[in-house]
Design a protein around this motif. Structure first.
Motif, PDB file in Angstrom:
ATOM      1  N   TYR A 123       0.838  -1.203   0.000  1.00  0.00           N
ATOM      2  CA  TYR A 123       0.000   0.000   0.000  1.00  0.00           C
ATOM      3  C   TYR A 123       0.870   1.249   0.000  1.00  0.00           C
ATOM      4  CZ  TYR A 123      -4.053   2.918   1.241  1.00  0.00           C
ATOM      5  OH  TYR A 123      -5.052   3.866   1.245  1.00  0.00           O
ATOM      6  N   PHE A 152       1.963   1.692  -3.499  1.00  0.00           N
ATOM      7  CA  PHE A 152       0.883   2.232  -4.331  1.00  0.00           C
ATOM      8  C   PHE A 152       0.723   3.738  -4.128  1.00  0.00           C
ATOM      9  CE2 PHE A 152      -1.215  -2.188  -3.954  1.00  0.00           C
ATOM     10  CZ  PHE A 152      -0.622  -2.624  -5.128  1.00  0.00           C
ATOM     11  N   ALA A 187       3.191  -6.113  -5.993  1.00  0.00           N
ATOM     12  CA  ALA A 187       2.354  -4.941  -6.264  1.00  0.00           C
ATOM     13  C   ALA A 187       2.242  -4.679  -7.757  1.00  0.00           C
ATOM     14  CB  ALA A 187       2.914  -3.717  -5.548  1.00  0.00           C
ATOM     15  N   VAL A 236      -0.284  -6.914  -9.182  1.00  0.00           N
ATOM     16  CA  VAL A 236      -1.635  -6.445  -8.865  1.00  0.00           C
ATOM     17  C   VAL A 236      -2.036  -5.308  -9.806  1.00  0.00           C
ATOM     18  CG1 VAL A 236      -3.055  -5.329  -7.095  1.00  0.00           C
ATOM     19  CG2 VAL A 236      -1.486  -7.186  -6.456  1.00  0.00           C
ATOM     20  N   LEU A 237      -1.077  -4.424 -10.109  1.00  0.00           N
ATOM     21  CA  LEU A 237      -1.362  -3.292 -10.994  1.00  0.00           C
ATOM     22  C   LEU A 237      -1.726  -3.731 -12.410  1.00  0.00           C
ATOM     23  CD1 LEU A 237       1.423  -0.847  -9.799  1.00  0.00           C
ATOM     24  CD2 LEU A 237      -1.045  -0.439  -9.669  1.00  0.00           C
ATOM     25  N   ALA A 266      -4.579  -0.249  -8.750  1.00  0.00           N
ATOM     26  CA  ALA A 266      -4.359  -0.182  -7.308  1.00  0.00           C
ATOM     27  C   ALA A 266      -3.826   1.174  -6.848  1.00  0.00           C
ATOM     28  CB  ALA A 266      -3.418  -1.302  -6.868  1.00  0.00           C
ATOM     29  N   LYS A 267      -3.025   1.845  -7.689  1.00  0.00           N
ATOM     30  CA  LYS A 267      -2.532   3.171  -7.294  1.00  0.00           C
ATOM     31  C   LYS A 267      -3.680   4.166  -7.211  1.00  0.00           C
ATOM     32  CE  LYS A 267       2.261   2.735  -8.856  1.00  0.00           C
ATOM     33  NZ  LYS A 267       3.353   3.316  -9.679  1.00  0.00           N
ATOM     34  N   ALA A 270      -7.146 -10.250  -8.505  1.00  0.00           N
ATOM     35  CA  ALA A 270      -6.339  -9.531  -7.524  1.00  0.00           C
ATOM     36  C   ALA A 270      -6.297 -10.295  -6.201  1.00  0.00           C
ATOM     37  CB  ALA A 270      -6.890  -8.129  -7.308  1.00  0.00           C
ATOM     38  N   TYR A 303      -3.106 -11.742  -3.797  1.00  0.00           N
ATOM     39  CA  TYR A 303      -2.893 -11.422  -2.385  1.00  0.00           C
ATOM     40  C   TYR A 303      -2.754 -12.671  -1.514  1.00  0.00           C
ATOM     41  CZ  TYR A 303      -3.231  -6.344  -2.424  1.00  0.00           C
ATOM     42  OH  TYR A 303      -2.970  -5.006  -2.599  1.00  0.00           O
TER      43      TYR A 303
END
Length: 268
Positions: free
Chosen positions: A23, A26, A40, A43-44, A49-50, A205, A209
């Motif tokens: 986080y 992000f 991360a 995930v993007l 996510a940002k 996503a 995680y």
């Protein structure tokens, strides 16, 4: 951004991705490591996510300012707070009123260690290593009781936190335990990931995680509303984050937030 971990508490595995440090990444912070950035970035590829982190931080800012200026609250318990980077609760709250007290709670030792460094000169803010899933430990912690008088209105913040609690861990019971510790006129602020609009993207996503210690459980709006049992929801209720009392000129695609949020006041 540096992978120099000389300040990291002993025993912390920086090769294990951390949701708190992801986080931070992000949000553009520098307290994250290669493993965090690697996951991360995956995930993007699936969700923005940002943008989600930025929108969530903006919601947090608006909610805290609302509680101080319109509800008169001066005490904040921030659960699953992560790394207190720029624009976090103590900066927002103490800008509005220097007398505000803040207790950050996280189960990531790196997040807590960084918080301790940041808050050394701030007598009205602290951070503790604890898990929000254990309310008695959090509520009875010496540092919590040093800064928060539960006989006075207090805001419990669960921003981007409860979706890391699995259904079998009893998220509703956890929220209720914090609610029952609060006096009338206290508040609950919550933002929570949802799969309402993009179920496939959220599922992908959530799968990523699983490589962390905190898998994601996205929930529908109706389920998130149920977490506010015992609180009166402030208008506009539980809505996609950019729709909750946006500041003048603030523009963000509501569906791109992938999170609902709301603020409730305890009246009894």
């Amino acid at each position: 951004m540096s992978d120099d971990a000389t300040w990291v508490p002993a025993g912390v595995d920086t090769d294990q991705p951390s949701v708190a440090r992801m986080y931070d990444y992000f949000l553009g912070g520098g307290h994250n490591f290669a493993a965090d950035r690697h996951l991360a970035d995956k995930v993007l590829e699936v969700i923005p996510a940002k943008d989600i982190a930025r929108i969530n931080r903006s919601f947090l800012r608006r909610a805290v300012r609302y509680l101080i200026n319109e509800a008169g609250i001066r005490q904040f318990l921030d659960l699953g707070s992560g790394i207190p980077t720029v624009g976090n609760v103590h900066e927002i709250a103490q800008h509005e009123n220097p007398d505000c007290t803040i207790v950050y709670v996280d189960n990531d030792p790196v997040a807590v260690a960084h918080g301790e460094l940041m808050l050394q000169q701030n007598a009205n803010a602290t951070t503790i290593l604890a898990d929000l899933r254990h309310p008695k430990t959090v509520l009875g912690h010496d540092e919590t009781l040093r800064l928060i008088d539960f006989r006075e209105p207090t805001a419990v913040l669960m921003c981007a936190a409860l979706h890391f609690v699995r259904d079998e861990e009893g998220p509703a019971d956890i929220v209720a335990a914090y609610r029952d510790a609060l006096c009338p006129d206290s508040a609950l602020v919550m933002s929570h990931a949802t799969h309402d609009d993009y179920p496939e993207d959220l599922a992908r996503a959530a799968e990523l995680y699983k490589d962390t210690k905190n898998p994601v459980t996205a929930r529908a709006r109706e389920q998130i509303i149920e977490f506010f049992a015992g609180f009166d929801l402030m208008p506009p209720g539980v809505v996609l984050l950019p729709l909750w009392r946006p500041d003048f000129g603030e523009i963000a695609d509501p569906r791109r937030s992938l999170c609902y949020g709301g603020v409730g006041i305890k009246t009894i």
